[in-house]
Design a protein around this motif. Structure first.
Motif, short mmCIF file in Angstrom:
data_model
loop_
_atom_site.label_atom_id
_atom_site.label_comp_id
_atom_site.label_asym_id
_atom_site.label_seq_id
_atom_site.Cartn_x
_atom_site.Cartn_y
_atom_site.Cartn_z
N LEU A 131 0.80 -1.22 0.00
CA LEU A 131 0.00 0.00 0.00
C LEU A 131 0.84 1.28 0.00
CD1 LEU A 131 -2.73 1.42 0.13
CD2 LEU A 131 -2.69 1.11 2.62
N ARG A 132 1.71 1.43 0.98
CA ARG A 132 2.50 2.66 1.07
C ARG A 132 3.49 2.81 -0.09
NH1 ARG A 132 4.95 2.82 6.87
NH2 ARG A 132 4.87 0.56 6.65
N PRO A 133 4.21 1.74 -0.49
CA PRO A 133 5.11 1.88 -1.65
C PRO A 133 4.35 2.23 -2.93
CG PRO A 133 5.74 -0.03 -0.36
CD PRO A 133 4.42 0.44 0.19
N ALA A 134 3.17 1.65 -3.13
CA ALA A 134 2.40 1.93 -4.35
C ALA A 134 1.93 3.38 -4.38
CB ALA A 134 1.20 0.99 -4.44
N ALA A 135 1.54 3.91 -3.23
CA ALA A 135 1.11 5.31 -3.17
C ALA A 135 2.25 6.25 -3.51
CB ALA A 135 0.54 5.62 -1.79
N ARG A 136 3.43 5.95 -2.98
CA ARG A 136 4.58 6.80 -3.29
C ARG A 136 4.99 6.69 -4.75
NH1 ARG A 136 6.03 5.05 2.05
NH2 ARG A 136 7.26 3.32 1.20
N GLN A 137 4.89 5.47 -5.29
CA GLN A 137 5.27 5.26 -6.69
C GLN A 137 4.34 5.98 -7.65
OE1 GLN A 137 5.29 1.15 -7.96
NE2 GLN A 137 5.47 1.69 -10.12
N HIS A 138 3.04 5.88 -7.43
CA HIS A 138 2.07 6.42 -8.39
C HIS A 138 1.64 7.85 -8.12
CE1 HIS A 138 1.53 2.62 -10.51
NE2 HIS A 138 1.54 2.01 -9.33
N PHE A 139 1.79 8.30 -6.86
CA PHE A 139 1.32 9.65 -6.52
C PHE A 139 2.36 10.51 -5.81
CE2 PHE A 139 -2.39 6.77 -6.35
CZ PHE A 139 -3.10 7.27 -7.43
N GLY A 140 3.50 9.91 -5.45
CA GLY A 140 4.53 10.66 -4.77
C GLY A 140 4.15 11.12 -3.38
N GLN A 141 3.26 10.41 -2.73
CA GLN A 141 2.81 10.77 -1.39
C GLN A 141 2.27 9.54 -0.67
OE1 GLN A 141 -0.97 13.10 -1.32
NE2 GLN A 141 -0.79 13.04 -3.56
N ASN A 142 1.97 9.72 0.60
CA ASN A 142 1.50 8.60 1.41
C ASN A 142 -0.02 8.52 1.44
OD1 ASN A 142 4.08 7.70 2.24
ND2 ASN A 142 4.17 9.32 3.79
N VAL A 143 -0.52 7.38 1.88
CA VAL A 143 -1.95 7.20 2.13
C VAL A 143 -2.24 7.69 3.54
CG1 VAL A 143 -3.79 5.50 2.47
CG2 VAL A 143 -2.20 5.26 0.55
N ALA A 144 -3.24 8.55 3.68
CA ALA A 144 -3.60 9.07 4.99
C ALA A 144 -4.64 8.21 5.68
CB ALA A 144 -4.11 10.51 4.86
N ARG A 145 -5.56 7.65 4.90
CA ARG A 145 -6.65 6.87 5.51
C ARG A 145 -7.17 5.82 4.55
NH1 ARG A 145 -9.67 10.76 6.32
NH2 ARG A 145 -11.45 10.45 4.95
N VAL A 146 -7.57 4.70 5.13
CA VAL A 146 -8.20 3.61 4.38
C VAL A 146 -9.67 3.54 4.78
CG1 VAL A 146 -8.30 1.10 4.07
CG2 VAL A 146 -6.08 2.27 4.15
N THR A 147 -10.53 3.38 3.79
CA THR A 147 -11.96 3.22 4.04
C THR A 147 -12.33 1.76 3.82
OG1 THR A 147 -12.43 5.47 3.27
CG2 THR A 147 -14.28 3.93 3.37
N HIS A 148 -12.90 1.15 4.85
CA HIS A 148 -13.28 -0.26 4.73
C HIS A 148 -14.76 -0.43 5.09
CE1 HIS A 148 -13.45 -1.16 9.10
NE2 HIS A 148 -12.49 -0.27 9.20
N PHE A 149 -15.33 -1.55 4.62
CA PHE A 149 -16.74 -1.86 4.88
C PHE A 149 -16.92 -2.72 6.13
CE2 PHE A 149 -17.94 -1.48 0.11
CZ PHE A 149 -18.14 -0.11 0.27
N GLY A 150 -15.81 -3.17 6.73
CA GLY A 150 -15.93 -3.98 7.94
C GLY A 150 -15.31 -5.35 7.81
N THR A 151 -15.36 -6.07 8.92
CA THR A 151 -14.77 -7.40 9.00
C THR A 151 -15.77 -8.43 9.50
OG1 THR A 151 -13.92 -6.79 11.19
CG2 THR A 151 -12.40 -6.58 9.34
N TYR A 152 -16.15 -8.33 10.76
CA TYR A 152 -17.01 -9.37 11.35
C TYR A 152 -18.48 -9.17 10.99
CZ TYR A 152 -19.38 -12.35 14.70
OH TYR A 152 -20.18 -13.30 15.27
N ALA A 153 -19.09 -10.26 10.51
CA ALA A 153 -20.53 -10.29 10.23
C ALA A 153 -20.96 -11.74 10.21
CB ALA A 153 -20.84 -9.63 8.89
N CYS A 154 -21.90 -12.11 11.05
CA CYS A 154 -22.37 -13.49 11.12
C CYS A 154 -23.31 -13.75 9.96
CB CYS A 154 -23.08 -13.73 12.45
SG CYS A 154 -23.59 -15.46 12.68
N ARG A 155 -22.76 -14.28 8.88
CA ARG A 155 -23.56 -14.50 7.68
C ARG A 155 -22.92 -15.54 6.77
NH1 ARG A 155 -21.05 -12.29 3.34
NH2 ARG A 155 -19.64 -10.51 3.59
N ASN A 156 -23.65 -15.94 5.75
CA ASN A 156 -23.14 -16.85 4.75
C ASN A 156 -22.46 -16.07 3.63
OD1 ASN A 156 -24.24 -19.02 6.15
ND2 ASN A 156 -26.12 -19.02 4.95
#
Length: 249
Positions: free
Chosen positions: A138-163
């Motif tokens: 993640l961090r190397p790719a951001a520096r390679q393609h944009f010349g800067q770091n990633v400040a924040r990641v947006t995720h939809f979550g992890t735990y969910a009791c489902r199929n």
């Protein structure tokens, strides 16, 4: 919204163990032969030594996945690796498995080397894989393609009791044990927002290349990596998990 893979090809854990032990035997044999020929034992760097524990800072190689797989069976070692990573976390009480859902040896991650839109609960191996992904992809790719770091990641979550894919029947998702995470997008240091939904097939070549680099790099650490190329259910996120299947799509 959380979705994941329908039916990736099941990998053979027995075959993985056999291949791993064969590789270890070959390396050990080379060391012994070298000692007999040159009169001394050949020193193997830690990052190339299959017998040493995983370290986040080690270069990525074929040994990385082998060492990661050990953490699934060694909770104490997994916690030791996680303590050395840039991951702010606390232990989560185990939750007895009921109808295929529960928590075991899990942690709550509040921050890693980048910010998060919200905390997430994950198995220890998933948290370690995430730390490796951030450090080596993640961090190397951001520096390679944009010349800067990633400040924040947006995720939809992890735990969910489902199929899988929220189906009424079928097998449980890896989300049911907090062994998967769905990633929707990234915010760069300058405020740019890059999302899987808008930029995977977008017109900005740098963003497209960045997202594809993340998908490819993630396959070095997670057992299953699914992107919009897999199916419509993943049009707006990457699915990463540490389950009993192997897929990189």
């Amino acid at each position: 919204m959380q979705t994941d893979q329908p039916q990736p090809q099941r990998r053979s854990r027995i075959a993985r163990v056999i291949l791993g032990r064969l590789a270890l035997s070959i390396l050990l044999g080379l060391g012994i032969v070298g000692g007999l020929i040159w009169g001394e034992v050949i020193a193997i760097p830690n990052r190339l030594n299959p017998f040493t524990p995983l370290r986040i800072a080690d270069d990525v190689s074929w040994l990385t996945r082998l060492k990661l797989s050990r953490l699934e069976r060694d909770g104490a070692q997994c916690r030791a690796v996680l303590r050395e990573a840039s991951v702010s976390h606390r232990s989560v009480p185990d939750r007895a498995m009921e109808q295929g859902c529960g928590l075991s040896d899990a942690v709550e991650v509040s921050r890693s080397s980048v910010g998060l839109n919200q905390e997430f609960t994950a198995t220890c191996p998933l948290a370690v894989a995430w730390a490796l992904f951030e450090a080596h992809t993640l961090r190397p790719a951001a520096r390679q393609h944009f010349g800067q770091n990633v400040a924040r990641v947006t995720h939809f979550g992890t735990y969910a009791c489902r199929n899988v894919n929220h189906r009424a029947g079928g097998r449980r998702s890896e989300h049911a044990t907090a062994n998967a995470i769905d990633i929707a997008g990234f915010v760069l240091a300058d405020g740019q927002q890059i999302t899987v939904k808008a930029d995977w097939a977008g017109s900005n070549a740098h963003r497209v290349a960045f997202l594809r680099a993340l998908r490819g790099g993630a396959c070095n650490f997670f057992d299953v990596v699914l992107s919009p190329d897999y199916n419509e259910a993943h049009h707006d996120h990457f699915h990463f998990d540490m389950g009993s299947y192997r897929a990189c799509r």
